[in-house]
Scaffold this motif. Sequence first.
Motif, mmCIF file in Angstrom:
data_model
loop_
_atom_site.group_PDB
_atom_site.id
_atom_site.type_symbol
_atom_site.label_atom_id
_atom_site.label_comp_id
_atom_site.label_asym_id
_atom_site.label_seq_id
_atom_site.Cartn_x
_atom_site.Cartn_y
_atom_site.Cartn_z
ATOM 1 N N ALA A 124 0.841 -1.208 0.000
ATOM 2 C CA ALA A 124 0.000 0.000 0.000
ATOM 3 C C ALA A 124 0.871 1.252 0.000
ATOM 4 O O ALA A 124 0.576 2.224 -0.704
ATOM 5 C CB ALA A 124 -0.942 -0.001 1.205
ATOM 6 N N LEU A 125 1.934 1.223 0.784
ATOM 7 C CA LEU A 125 2.850 2.361 0.829
ATOM 8 C C LEU A 125 3.395 2.659 -0.575
ATOM 9 O O LEU A 125 3.340 3.800 -1.043
ATOM 10 C CB LEU A 125 4.012 2.065 1.782
ATOM 11 N N CYS A 126 3.890 1.637 -1.246
ATOM 12 C CA CYS A 126 4.451 1.810 -2.594
ATOM 13 C C CYS A 126 3.399 2.298 -3.578
ATOM 14 O O CYS A 126 3.654 3.213 -4.366
ATOM 15 C CB CYS A 126 5.061 0.498 -3.084
ATOM 16 N N ASP A 127 2.215 1.688 -3.532
ATOM 17 C CA ASP A 127 1.135 2.077 -4.456
ATOM 18 C C ASP A 127 0.780 3.552 -4.292
ATOM 19 O O ASP A 127 0.666 4.275 -5.283
ATOM 20 C CB ASP A 127 -0.125 1.226 -4.220
ATOM 21 N N HIS A 128 0.602 3.981 -3.059
ATOM 22 C CA HIS A 128 0.150 5.356 -2.829
ATOM 23 C C HIS A 128 1.261 6.385 -3.039
ATOM 24 O O HIS A 128 0.989 7.487 -3.533
ATOM 25 C CB HIS A 128 -0.516 5.491 -1.465
ATOM 26 N N LEU A 129 2.488 6.047 -2.691
ATOM 27 C CA LEU A 129 3.587 6.971 -2.981
ATOM 28 C C LEU A 129 3.769 7.133 -4.492
ATOM 29 O O LEU A 129 3.944 8.243 -4.985
ATOM 30 C CB LEU A 129 4.899 6.499 -2.340
ATOM 31 N N ASN A 130 3.720 6.020 -5.219
ATOM 32 C CA ASN A 130 3.849 6.096 -6.682
ATOM 33 C C ASN A 130 2.674 6.835 -7.310
ATOM 34 O O ASN A 130 2.860 7.626 -8.247
ATOM 35 C CB ASN A 130 3.989 4.700 -7.287
ATOM 36 N N ALA A 131 1.480 6.593 -6.801
ATOM 37 C CA ALA A 131 0.299 7.283 -7.340
ATOM 38 C C ALA A 131 0.400 8.785 -7.064
ATOM 39 O O ALA A 131 0.092 9.604 -7.946
ATOM 40 C CB ALA A 131 -0.979 6.708 -6.725
ATOM 41 N N TYR A 132 0.825 9.138 -5.859
ATOM 42 C CA TYR A 132 1.006 10.558 -5.520
ATOM 43 C C TYR A 132 2.044 11.185 -6.446
ATOM 44 O O TYR A 132 1.837 12.275 -6.985
ATOM 45 C CB TYR A 132 1.440 10.704 -4.055
ATOM 46 N N ARG A 133 3.142 10.502 -6.641
ATOM 47 C CA ARG A 133 4.225 11.007 -7.494
ATOM 48 C C ARG A 133 3.712 11.270 -8.912
ATOM 49 O O ARG A 133 3.938 12.335 -9.483
ATOM 50 C CB ARG A 133 5.363 9.986 -7.494
ATOM 51 N N GLY A 134 3.028 10.283 -9.487
ATOM 52 C CA GLY A 134 2.498 10.447 -10.846
ATOM 53 C C GLY A 134 1.489 11.580 -10.938
ATOM 54 O O GLY A 134 1.522 12.392 -11.869
ATOM 55 N N LEU A 135 0.598 11.633 -9.972
ATOM 56 C CA LEU A 135 -0.429 12.678 -9.940
ATOM 57 C C LEU A 135 0.203 14.066 -9.871
ATOM 58 O O LEU A 135 -0.143 14.959 -10.646
ATOM 59 C CB LEU A 135 -1.339 12.471 -8.719
ATOM 60 N N LEU A 136 1.152 14.248 -8.943
ATOM 61 C CA LEU A 136 1.724 15.583 -8.745
ATOM 62 C C LEU A 136 2.627 16.029 -9.888
ATOM 63 O O LEU A 136 2.622 17.199 -10.251
ATOM 64 C CB LEU A 136 2.471 15.665 -7.406
ATOM 65 N N PHE A 137 3.399 15.109 -10.461
ATOM 66 C CA PHE A 137 4.219 15.504 -11.614
ATOM 67 C C PHE A 137 3.331 16.049 -12.729
ATOM 68 O O PHE A 137 3.615 17.094 -13.315
ATOM 69 C CB PHE A 137 5.054 14.329 -12.142
#
Length: 194
Positions: A124-137
């Motif tokens: 879950a940590l990896c999924d949400h950090l990666n999703a946040y990263r993609g969203l914010l970029f």
Amino acid sequence: PGKVITIPPLKKKKETRPKQIRYSPPMKALVEEHRLIKRWLALIPEVIEHIDLESEEDRQLVLQGVDFIRSYADRYHHAKEEEILFKYFDQNLDILKVMYEDHTQGRSHAKAVAEAVEKKDRAALCDHLNAYRGLLFEHIRKEDEILYPWMDRSLSITQIGEIYSRFRETDEKIGYSPARFEAFVSNLENRFKK
């Protein structure tokens, strides 16, 4: 038929560099804030690769990242957009609705990352950090390249001055210095330097 035809050489096109966007002072301030956020986003893959959720030190590091998201990216940066800048425009504009939705999704991912740390749920940590990263970029790209230039063209000089003044007042009212977030990102960059 039977005639020799000479084809003139093609003229070389002048190489055109991408046009550099000129921002008004308040937009420039927001773009500068984006730079620090993008530095944190660029570190997320390293954090994911090296994080050990069994380690208290590593869990605290991720929670500091969540604090960066909540305090710097959201309360410091997004608040200026939502509470000041966006109020100068029709709130029913589709582009503003998209920006608000992106901010909401970002908050949701930050909450999910904090919960994942608490549960020691690496997936879950990896999924949400990666999703946040993609969203914010992508969110930052839309703001820097589309939204802010459009807003700059739409605002009067007086409005730009008002916004800049209000941004400065907000910076003073926040009660903490962005320097601590700069230090957090710099320390992480040093830690993961290869």
